[in-house]
Motif scaffolding. Structure first.
Motif, PDB file in Angstrom:
ATOM      1  N   MET A 221       0.646  -1.056  -0.072  1.00  0.00           N
ATOM      2  CA  MET A 221      -0.140  -0.178   0.132  1.00  0.00           C
ATOM      3  C   MET A 221       0.959   1.245  -0.250  1.00  0.00           C
ATOM      4  SD  MET A 221      -3.172   1.070   0.152  1.00  0.00           S
ATOM      5  CE  MET A 221      -4.584  -0.088   0.831  1.00  0.00           C
ATOM      6  N   VAL A 222       0.742   2.009  -0.868  1.00  0.00           N
ATOM      7  CA  VAL A 222       1.280   3.291  -1.545  1.00  0.00           C
ATOM      8  C   VAL A 222       0.721   4.544  -1.188  1.00  0.00           C
ATOM      9  CG1 VAL A 222       2.826   4.729  -2.700  1.00  0.00           C
ATOM     10  CG2 VAL A 222       3.138   2.339  -2.534  1.00  0.00           C
ATOM     11  N   GLU A 223       0.081   5.435  -0.156  1.00  0.00           N
ATOM     12  CA  GLU A 223      -0.052   6.092   0.148  1.00  0.00           C
ATOM     13  C   GLU A 223       1.073   7.191  -0.349  1.00  0.00           C
ATOM     14  OE1 GLU A 223      -1.405   7.910   4.239  1.00  0.00           O
ATOM     15  OE2 GLU A 223      -0.722   5.614   4.674  1.00  0.00           O
ATOM     16  N   LEU A 224      -0.162   8.855  -1.276  1.00  0.00           N
ATOM     17  CA  LEU A 224       0.812   9.697  -2.249  1.00  0.00           C
ATOM     18  C   LEU A 224       0.237  10.573  -1.701  1.00  0.00           C
ATOM     19  CD1 LEU A 224      -0.538   8.933  -5.735  1.00  0.00           C
ATOM     20  CD2 LEU A 224       1.536   8.226  -4.428  1.00  0.00           C
ATOM     21  N   PRO A 225       1.216  11.882  -0.968  1.00  0.00           N
ATOM     22  CA  PRO A 225       1.202  13.469   0.035  1.00  0.00           C
ATOM     23  C   PRO A 225       0.179  14.335  -0.964  1.00  0.00           C
ATOM     24  CG  PRO A 225       3.239  13.061  -1.922  1.00  0.00           C
ATOM     25  CD  PRO A 225       2.440  11.635  -1.920  1.00  0.00           C
ATOM     26  N   GLU A 226      -0.552  15.313  -0.462  1.00  0.00           N
ATOM     27  CA  GLU A 226      -1.697  16.053  -1.196  1.00  0.00           C
ATOM     28  C   GLU A 226      -0.844  17.091  -2.113  1.00  0.00           C
ATOM     29  OE1 GLU A 226      -4.883  19.314   0.721  1.00  0.00           O
ATOM     30  OE2 GLU A 226      -3.677  18.477   2.210  1.00  0.00           O
ATOM     31  N   ASN A 227      -1.434  17.523  -2.946  1.00  0.00           N
ATOM     32  CA  ASN A 227      -0.811  17.640  -4.380  1.00  0.00           C
ATOM     33  C   ASN A 227       0.179  17.473  -4.847  1.00  0.00           C
ATOM     34  OD1 ASN A 227      -3.381  20.586  -3.536  1.00  0.00           O
ATOM     35  ND2 ASN A 227      -1.593  20.796  -1.675  1.00  0.00           N
ATOM     36  N   HIS A 228       0.184  16.247  -4.859  1.00  0.00           N
ATOM     37  CA  HIS A 228       1.482  15.248  -5.802  1.00  0.00           C
ATOM     38  C   HIS A 228       1.120  15.726  -6.604  1.00  0.00           C
ATOM     39  CE1 HIS A 228      -2.007  12.524  -5.455  1.00  0.00           C
ATOM     40  NE2 HIS A 228      -1.378  12.346  -6.385  1.00  0.00           N
ATOM     41  N   ILE A 229       2.289  15.624  -7.841  1.00  0.00           N
ATOM     42  CA  ILE A 229       1.824  15.827  -9.542  1.00  0.00           C
ATOM     43  C   ILE A 229       2.457  14.717  -9.798  1.00  0.00           C
ATOM     44  CG2 ILE A 229       1.989  17.363 -11.269  1.00  0.00           C
ATOM     45  CD1 ILE A 229       3.254  19.617  -9.673  1.00  0.00           C
ATOM     46  N   TRP A 230       1.680  13.953 -11.085  1.00  0.00           N
ATOM     47  CA  TRP A 230       1.834  13.018 -11.751  1.00  0.00           C
ATOM     48  C   TRP A 230       2.686  14.494 -12.984  1.00  0.00           C
ATOM     49  CZ3 TRP A 230       1.721   8.000 -11.401  1.00  0.00           C
ATOM     50  CH2 TRP A 230       1.287   7.247 -10.009  1.00  0.00           C
ATOM     51  N   ALA A 231       3.768  12.995 -13.478  1.00  0.00           N
ATOM     52  CA  ALA A 231       4.592  14.146 -14.347  1.00  0.00           C
ATOM     53  C   ALA A 231       4.746  12.294 -15.673  1.00  0.00           C
ATOM     54  CB  ALA A 231       5.811  14.257 -14.593  1.00  0.00           C
ATOM     55  N   GLY A 232       5.646  12.686 -16.455  1.00  0.00           N
ATOM     56  CA  GLY A 232       5.168  11.734 -17.459  1.00  0.00           C
ATOM     57  C   GLY A 232       6.030  12.422 -19.003  1.00  0.00           C
ATOM     58  N   GLY A 233       7.137  11.736 -19.771  1.00  0.00           N
ATOM     59  CA  GLY A 233       7.221  12.103 -21.037  1.00  0.00           C
ATOM     60  C   GLY A 233       8.613  13.510 -20.581  1.00  0.00           C
ATOM     61  N   GLY A 234       7.919  13.849 -20.920  1.00  0.00           N
ATOM     62  CA  GLY A 234       8.660  15.333 -20.658  1.00  0.00           C
ATOM     63  C   GLY A 234       8.717  16.553 -19.887  1.00  0.00           C
ATOM     64  N   ALA A 235       9.367  17.365 -19.878  1.00  0.00           N
ATOM     65  CA  ALA A 235       9.678  17.944 -18.860  1.00  0.00           C
ATOM     66  C   ALA A 235      10.189  19.151 -19.006  1.00  0.00           C
ATOM     67  CB  ALA A 235      10.635  18.055 -17.492  1.00  0.00           C
ATOM     68  N   THR A 236       9.427  20.805 -18.123  1.00  0.00           N
ATOM     69  CA  THR A 236       9.389  21.387 -18.493  1.00  0.00           C
ATOM     70  C   THR A 236      11.092  22.538 -17.456  1.00  0.00           C
ATOM     71  OG1 THR A 236       7.922  22.105 -19.307  1.00  0.00           O
ATOM     72  CG2 THR A 236       8.647  24.229 -19.356  1.00  0.00           C
ATOM     73  N   ASP A 237      11.646  23.580 -18.454  1.00  0.00           N
ATOM     74  CA  ASP A 237      12.644  23.660 -17.405  1.00  0.00           C
ATOM     75  C   ASP A 237      12.574  25.162 -17.075  1.00  0.00           C
ATOM     76  OD1 ASP A 237      13.460  25.845 -19.160  1.00  0.00           O
ATOM     77  OD2 ASP A 237      15.610  24.591 -19.841  1.00  0.00           O
ATOM     78  N   LEU A 257       4.060   9.539  -0.018  1.00  0.00           N
ATOM     79  CA  LEU A 257       4.457   9.861   1.075  1.00  0.00           C
ATOM     80  C   LEU A 257       5.182   9.248   1.464  1.00  0.00           C
ATOM     81  CD1 LEU A 257       2.685  11.925   2.664  1.00  0.00           C
ATOM     82  CD2 LEU A 257       1.332   9.994   4.226  1.00  0.00           C
ATOM     83  N   LYS A 258       6.029   9.590   2.423  1.00  0.00           N
ATOM     84  CA  LYS A 258       7.709   9.332   3.100  1.00  0.00           C
ATOM     85  C   LYS A 258       6.911   8.357   4.086  1.00  0.00           C
ATOM     86  CE  LYS A 258      12.014  10.186   5.581  1.00  0.00           C
ATOM     87  NZ  LYS A 258      12.454  11.585   6.106  1.00  0.00           N
ATOM     88  N   THR A 259       5.950   8.882   4.770  1.00  0.00           N
ATOM     89  CA  THR A 259       5.807   7.430   5.760  1.00  0.00           C
ATOM     90  C   THR A 259       4.951   6.616   5.722  1.00  0.00           C
ATOM     91  OG1 THR A 259       4.395   9.654   6.889  1.00  0.00           O
ATOM     92  CG2 THR A 259       6.003   9.498   7.482  1.00  0.00           C
ATOM     93  N   GLY A 260       4.202   7.101   4.057  1.00  0.00           N
ATOM     94  CA  GLY A 260       2.980   6.419   3.843  1.00  0.00           C
ATOM     95  C   GLY A 260       2.876   5.057   2.883  1.00  0.00           C
ATOM     96  N   VAL A 261       4.109   4.409   3.019  1.00  0.00           N
ATOM     97  CA  VAL A 261       4.377   2.724   2.510  1.00  0.00           C
ATOM     98  C   VAL A 261       4.039   1.059   3.533  1.00  0.00           C
ATOM     99  CG1 VAL A 261       6.049   1.628   0.432  1.00  0.00           C
ATOM    100  CG2 VAL A 261       5.813   3.878   0.605  1.00  0.00           C
ATOM    101  N   LYS A 286       7.275  -0.426   6.713  1.00  0.00           N
ATOM    102  CA  LYS A 286       6.259   0.196   7.709  1.00  0.00           C
ATOM    103  C   LYS A 286       6.616   1.243   8.077  1.00  0.00           C
ATOM    104  CE  LYS A 286       4.455  -0.726  11.783  1.00  0.00           C
ATOM    105  NZ  LYS A 286       4.770  -1.301  13.663  1.00  0.00           N
ATOM    106  N   ASP A 287       5.555   2.500   7.722  1.00  0.00           N
ATOM    107  CA  ASP A 287       5.504   3.699   8.075  1.00  0.00           C
ATOM    108  C   ASP A 287       6.428   3.851   7.516  1.00  0.00           C
ATOM    109  OD1 ASP A 287       3.316   3.349   9.461  1.00  0.00           O
ATOM    110  OD2 ASP A 287       5.132   2.885  11.344  1.00  0.00           O
ATOM    111  N   GLY A 288       6.812   3.842   6.137  1.00  0.00           N
ATOM    112  CA  GLY A 288       7.396   3.758   4.721  1.00  0.00           C
ATOM    113  C   GLY A 288       8.922   3.884   4.928  1.00  0.00           C
ATOM    114  N   MET A 289       8.626   3.263   5.782  1.00  0.00           N
ATOM    115  CA  MET A 289      10.931   2.587   5.290  1.00  0.00           C
ATOM    116  C   MET A 289      11.320   1.319   6.021  1.00  0.00           C
ATOM    117  SD  MET A 289      13.181   3.388   8.734  1.00  0.00           S
ATOM    118  CE  MET A 289      13.261   4.614   9.126  1.00  0.00           C
ATOM    119  N   VAL A 290      12.612   0.338   4.934  1.00  0.00           N
ATOM    120  CA  VAL A 290      12.868  -0.144   5.095  1.00  0.00           C
ATOM    121  C   VAL A 290      13.056  -1.067   6.228  1.00  0.00           C
ATOM    122  CG1 VAL A 290      13.925  -1.924   4.393  1.00  0.00           C
ATOM    123  CG2 VAL A 290      13.293  -0.067   2.060  1.00  0.00           C
ATOM    124  N   ILE A 291      12.016  -1.744   6.720  1.00  0.00           N
ATOM    125  CA  ILE A 291      12.390  -2.479   8.058  1.00  0.00           C
ATOM    126  C   ILE A 291      13.158  -4.023   7.824  1.00  0.00           C
ATOM    127  CG2 ILE A 291      10.628  -1.281   9.245  1.00  0.00           C
ATOM    128  CD1 ILE A 291       8.959  -3.868   9.115  1.00  0.00           C
TER     129      ILE A 291
END
Length: 411
Positions: A221-237, A257-261, A286-291
């Motif tokens: 289970m992977v939680e995503l932070p509020e206001n995260h942005i998906w990206a892909g293909g290209g980017a803008t400098d 989310l750092k603590t949400g895995v 657990k809580d985002g960290m490899v245990i």
């Protein structure tokens, strides 16, 4: 019918025109294996024709690299040369584009003392921390591409002659980068548009979590932070110039989310890290960290990766790649992250891209931390996708959405 030399020149043009999207008066810095000198000359020629002010090349050589690891004392690997980091920062401040050719023998350092490799990985991560802000924040355009080297080609195709192995790897690279099509630039533009459709769909859905399941035992289970942005293909400098960071690229990605895995995930392809392979590994979060973790190949190398800093034990990237991607269909294990990550859904240990959260590129490290963004000296992709992978998303409104089914996009 184009011959190899013509395709090679077109490939070089694609790298600087679509990859970096070099602008008039802009410097270009190339990191390349010395074995690729003819291709680098084509890159420089095309960059200058498109208006580059200067092309600077940082060369690397596998023979010299191995000799250094075999003979230099530990303190050499513990101290990253400041002059090298300073030179990259200087070019970055001048607005340069950075093009890297990824083509390392995946078993180059197989017999080398892992402590030296770990020391070098850590010191280079520290030494290049300031420079990497320019690329991780998309301030400057950057692009990673590849060409065959003899040693790498023989690892991928061990049962044929060296010459045939190189030819087969060229063919695989041209296929993966759409260079075997009639109009590669147009094909890339269409591909970027297709990825943008996926990006826009996911951003509009405003997901709060992703649940990964595969028959190999993955249940994460992977939680995503509020206001995260998906990206892909290209980017803008920072100058609003569009570029393609990876060629090939098949991924759509964001940050966790750092603590949400939480849960268990199994790798599905080998990971080439610092010249050594890690394969067949299992991670428990657990809580985002490899245990807990284990690996049938390279467990000690995995441990050294996690020991770089606290952030290395957390995830910084969540990337979705269909199992039906051209690279996956080739059935080739490249043992090179640039290709293998584009054949499989993957995660990354370590630092998240600040551009994957609203306003992140302008936040301090402390502000990013408050928003649940992982920070680390490292960023290492590893592959977890499979042909039966299911990914179910849940939106902030509680709607369940099948994102992946049987390893491919479900929408």
């Amino acid at each position: 019918m184009k011959n190899h030399e013509m395709i090679l020149n077109d490939y070089a043009k694609l790298c600087v025109k679509v990859g970096i999207n070099i602008q008039k008066g802009q410097p270009l810095v190339i990191n390349a294996p010395i074995e690729g000198i003819e291709f680098v000359r084509l890159l420089a020629k095309n960059a200058y024709e498109l208006g580059a002010s200067e092309v600077h090349v940082n060369w690397n050589d596998e023979v010299l690299t191995k000799l250094k690891y075999e003979n230099a004392p530990m303190e050499v690997f513990e101290n990253f040369p400041s002059w090298y980091a300073d030179s990259l920062e200087d070019f970055a401040k001048k607005g340069a584009g950075f093009l890297s050719i990824s083509a390392q023998d995946p078993e180059l350092l197989k017999e080398i003392d892992p402590k030296k490799i770990a020391a070098n990985n850590k010191s280079s991560s520290i030494g290049l921390k300031e420079f990497r802000k320019y690329t991780m924040n998309d301030i400057n355009p950057w692009c990673v591409v590849s060409i065959p080297t003899k040693s790498w080609a023989k690892r991928v195709f061990p049962n044929v002659s060296e010459e045939e192995a190189v030819e087969k790897l060229w063919a695989a690279i041209f296929n993966a980068t759409r260079m075997d099509l009639e109009n590669p630039v147009e094909a890339w533009e269409n591909h970027m548009d297709n990825l943008k459709e996926k990006v826009d769909f996911l951003n509009n859905k405003k997901l709060k979590s992703l649940h990964y399941k595969s028959s190999n035992g993955t249940d994460l289970m992977v939680e995503l932070p509020e206001n995260h942005i998906w990206a892909g293909g290209g980017a803008t400098d920072s100058k609003d110039v569009y570029f393609a960071p990876n060629m090939p690229t098949e991924e759509v990605f964001t940050m966790p989310l750092k603590t949400g895995v939480n849960g268990v995930v199994y790798s599905t392809k080998p990971l080439n890290y610092g010249g050594k392979l890690i394969d067949d590994f299992k991670l428990t979060f657990k809580d985002g960290m490899v245990i807990d973790y284990d690996a049938k190949v390279g467990r000690d190398v995995l441990k050294d990766l996690f020991d770089i800093d606290e952030g290395a034990k957390h995830l910084g990237e969540v990337a979705l790649v269909p199992f039906s991607s051209p690279i996956s269909k080739s059935n080739i294990i490249f043992m090179n992250t640039l290709f293998d990550e584009n054949a499989s859904c993957h995660f990354a240990f370590g630092k998240a891209y600040p551009t994957n959260i609203v306003g992140g590129e302008n936040m301090t490290d402390e502000e990013l931390e408050k928003h649940g963004v992982n920070n680390s000296l490292t960023h290492v992709d590893f592959m977890i996708g499979s042909e039966d992978m299911s990914i179910i998303g849940e939106t902030i409104d509680g709607e369940k959405l099948q994102v992946f089914e049987n390893g491919n996009w479900a929408f």
